[in-house]
Design a protein around this motif. Structure first.
Motif, PDB file in Angstrom:
ATOM      1  N   ASP A  49       0.839  -1.206   0.000  1.00  0.00           N
ATOM      2  CA  ASP A  49       0.000   0.000   0.000  1.00  0.00           C
ATOM      3  C   ASP A  49       0.871   1.251   0.000  1.00  0.00           C
ATOM      4  O   ASP A  49       0.548   2.258  -0.630  1.00  0.00           O
ATOM      5  N   LEU A  85       2.046   1.853  -3.486  1.00  0.00           N
ATOM      6  CA  LEU A  85       0.974   2.431  -4.315  1.00  0.00           C
ATOM      7  C   LEU A  85       0.766   3.909  -3.968  1.00  0.00           C
ATOM      8  O   LEU A  85       0.595   4.762  -4.852  1.00  0.00           O
ATOM      9  N   LEU A  89      -6.291   3.595   5.250  1.00  0.00           N
ATOM     10  CA  LEU A  89      -5.588   2.309   5.276  1.00  0.00           C
ATOM     11  C   LEU A  89      -5.531   1.701   6.666  1.00  0.00           C
ATOM     12  O   LEU A  89      -5.435   0.491   6.819  1.00  0.00           O
ATOM     13  N   LEU A 101      -7.678   5.201  -4.410  1.00  0.00           N
ATOM     14  CA  LEU A 101      -8.773   4.270  -4.104  1.00  0.00           C
ATOM     15  C   LEU A 101      -9.169   3.475  -5.348  1.00  0.00           C
ATOM     16  O   LEU A 101      -9.463   2.283  -5.279  1.00  0.00           O
ATOM     17  N   ARG A 132      -7.207   2.615  -7.839  1.00  0.00           N
ATOM     18  CA  ARG A 132      -6.200   1.577  -8.091  1.00  0.00           C
ATOM     19  C   ARG A 132      -6.342   0.407  -7.119  1.00  0.00           C
ATOM     20  O   ARG A 132      -5.944  -0.696  -7.400  1.00  0.00           O
ATOM     21  N   LYS A 133      -6.901   0.675  -5.957  1.00  0.00           N
ATOM     22  CA  LYS A 133      -7.122  -0.419  -4.990  1.00  0.00           C
ATOM     23  C   LYS A 133      -8.500  -1.063  -5.167  1.00  0.00           C
ATOM     24  O   LYS A 133      -8.903  -1.884  -4.361  1.00  0.00           O
ATOM     25  N   ASN A 134      -9.203  -0.636  -6.209  1.00  0.00           N
ATOM     26  CA  ASN A 134     -10.589  -1.096  -6.437  1.00  0.00           C
ATOM     27  C   ASN A 134     -11.481  -0.789  -5.244  1.00  0.00           C
ATOM     28  O   ASN A 134     -12.331  -1.587  -4.852  1.00  0.00           O
ATOM     29  N   GLU A 135     -11.259   0.363  -4.624  1.00  0.00           N
ATOM     30  CA  GLU A 135     -12.057   0.717  -3.447  1.00  0.00           C
ATOM     31  C   GLU A 135     -12.690   2.100  -3.602  1.00  0.00           C
ATOM     32  O   GLU A 135     -12.853   2.831  -2.629  1.00  0.00           O
TER      33      GLU A 135
END
Ligand SMILES: Nc1ncnc2c1ncn2[C@@H]1O[C@H](COP(=O)(O)OP(=O)(O)OP(=O)(O)O)[C@@H](O)[C@H]1O
Length: 439
Positions: free
Chosen positions: A117, A120, A146, A204, A206-209
């Motif tokens: 993380d 990223l 996070l 978010l 890129r983290k699929n969130e």
């Protein structure tokens, strides 16, 4: 109060004293009511917080007494350090300076960011070439997400809709065990506030969130600039009605905010105190967490108080305390007071200072930047006025709009008629130059 930060982070942050926080929470818990009851309730809540503080101070003093004058001296200074800490001085501890077992405990509890993380986070920040202050703001928000303690079992939206307003299900929520972020991101126009918000959104994504964040703004045009929605529509706030918390509305809000952990409110200079209160109140009701401000969500308020004020100059977040004290006689006034006190819980503050929109290095560029900065405070110098006058059309030394250097610059006009004429000529010229047809 102790906060843990990764070693390379350098957050520009401060905490209100715990006592002041308690007082603010106490006022929030009072809720709007008739003016005499309101005053009585506020004064009881204040006294309760003061009693609590005095009890804690007395207890600590009595635990620290000693007959030995040397020991008493040492204890007095430890005691005064402890008192200072209680009164709001921040104790910042680097994660690297902690013993290994404590660090491991924090990692298990999700209080430390995982290396992937972190990588990223850096990739996204590099992509937007964030400057030091922007990076600081971006990292504070992303770190809060996070290290967020996730609600244990959120009901599915389907269940919510099927059962209409069966809030019994929300009892299964595990409230976040850590204080949610209350942050203000400020800085004059062009310092890159939206760039920071875009960084957070890309992280978010890129983290699929992406579902974890909602961006809200006070007006449709402000919302469209940041790909967000107005808070009136998202939170079902009724502009006219005082009582907007009907069950259907609350159900709809609960469904919209089901997976959200962060709300970003843009153009906060236009936010009314009572709107901030209502946003918090609607979320409390939706999450069935009465007394937990904003339903426990992280909140980022972004904007510049030198820009547009709320419509009609109603009670803004920067109203003075004196102008608010007379308001508590009406329910609307009490909402303003509570919104104003909520604003004072936003104790993590990052102010961006570098103008990223005007970065030219020439003498003219820097003079123009200075003039704009001074104009913001109504403090233009003679040199600023001379520079601005040199750009007024009509005088012999002034530029002409047909000069290629000035063709695409912004133009300020006093009359709509002139504005429309300039826009019309510019549209025709643009169509001609780009081989397009005006429709
Ligand atoms: N770190 C950066 N590197 C390069 N360009 C940047 C950076 N930050 C911002 N910019 C650019 O500077 C301009 C202004 O940025 P932005 O719109 O984010 O500022 P703002 O503070 O939100 O402004 P306003 O208050 O006027 O909306 C934009 O064109 C943006 O792309």
């Amino acid at each position: 109060m102790t906060k843990f930060f990764q070693a390379e982070d350098d957050p520009f942050t401060y905490e209100l004293s715990q006592t002041k926080q308690d007082a603010i929470e106490a006022v929030q818990n009072v809720g709007p009511q008739a003016s005499t009851q309101w005053r009585q309730a506020v004064s009881t809540a204040k006294q309760c917080v003061l009693d609590q503080r005095n009890r804690a101070l007395n207890l600590s003093d009595s635990n620290e007494t000693s007959d030995d004058p040397k020991r008493a001296g040492v204890r007095t200074s430890a005691n005064s350090r402890a008192r200072k800490a209680r009164e709001g001085n921040v104790v910042v501890t680097s994660i690297d300076s902690l013993p290994e077992c404590e660090r491991a405990q924090l990692e298990t509890a999700g209080s430390v960011i995982k290396p992937a993380d972190k990588e990223l986070m850096n990739q996204v920040s590099d992509k937007f070439s964030l400057n030091v202050d922007q990076k600081r703001a971006y990292k504070l928000v992303v770190s809060a997400l996070l290290t967020d303690i996730q609600p244990a079992t959120r009901p599915q939206s389907q269940q919510l809709i099927d059962n209409d307003i069966d809030f019994g299900q929300f009892a299964a929520f595990a409230p976040p065990t850590k204080d949610p972020l209350r942050m203000y991101l400020g800085g004059i126009g062009g310092t890159g506030k939206s760039q920071v918000v875009n960084g957070i959104l890309l992280f978010l994504e890129r983290k699929n969130e992406s579902y974890k964040c909602l961006v809200l703004a006070p007006t449709g045009s402000a919302a469209s600039l940041v790909d967000g929605s107005t808070y009136h529509s998202t939170l079902s706030l009724s502009i006219d009605s005082e009582d907007s918390a009907t069950q259907t509305r609350i159900t709809s809000i609960a469904s919209k905010f089901k997976s959200v952990r962060l709300i970003i409110v843009h153009e906060v200079s236009m936010l009314l105190c009572k709107d901030l209160y209502t946003i918090s109140h609607q979320l409390e009701s939706a999450f069935k967490q009465v007394g937990t401000m904003f339903g426990g969500l992280h909140v980022l308020l972004a904007g510049d108080f030198g820009q547009l004020p709320p419509v009609g100059w109603s009670c803004s977040l920067y109203s003075s305390h004196a102008s608010l004290s007379s308001l508590a006689v009406s329910v609307k006034g009490q909402k303003d007071v509570m919104g104003w006190s909520l604003w004072h819980t936003f104790t993590t503050v990052v102010i961006l200072r570098i103008n990223m929109r005007q970065r030219g290095e020439s003498e003219g560029d820097s003079g123009y930047r200075t003039a704009l900065g001074n104009m913001r405070y109504g403090k233009c110098t003679d040199a600023d006025i001379k520079l601005l006058n040199s750009r007024v059309l009509g005088s012999p030394s002034a530029p002409t709009l047909s000069d290629p250097r000035f063709r695409n610059v912004s133009v300020i006009t006093a009359w709509n008629f002139d504005r429309d004429a300039i826009n019309s000529v510019s549209c025709e010229r643009f169509a001609l130059e780009s081989g397009q047809k005006l429709v």
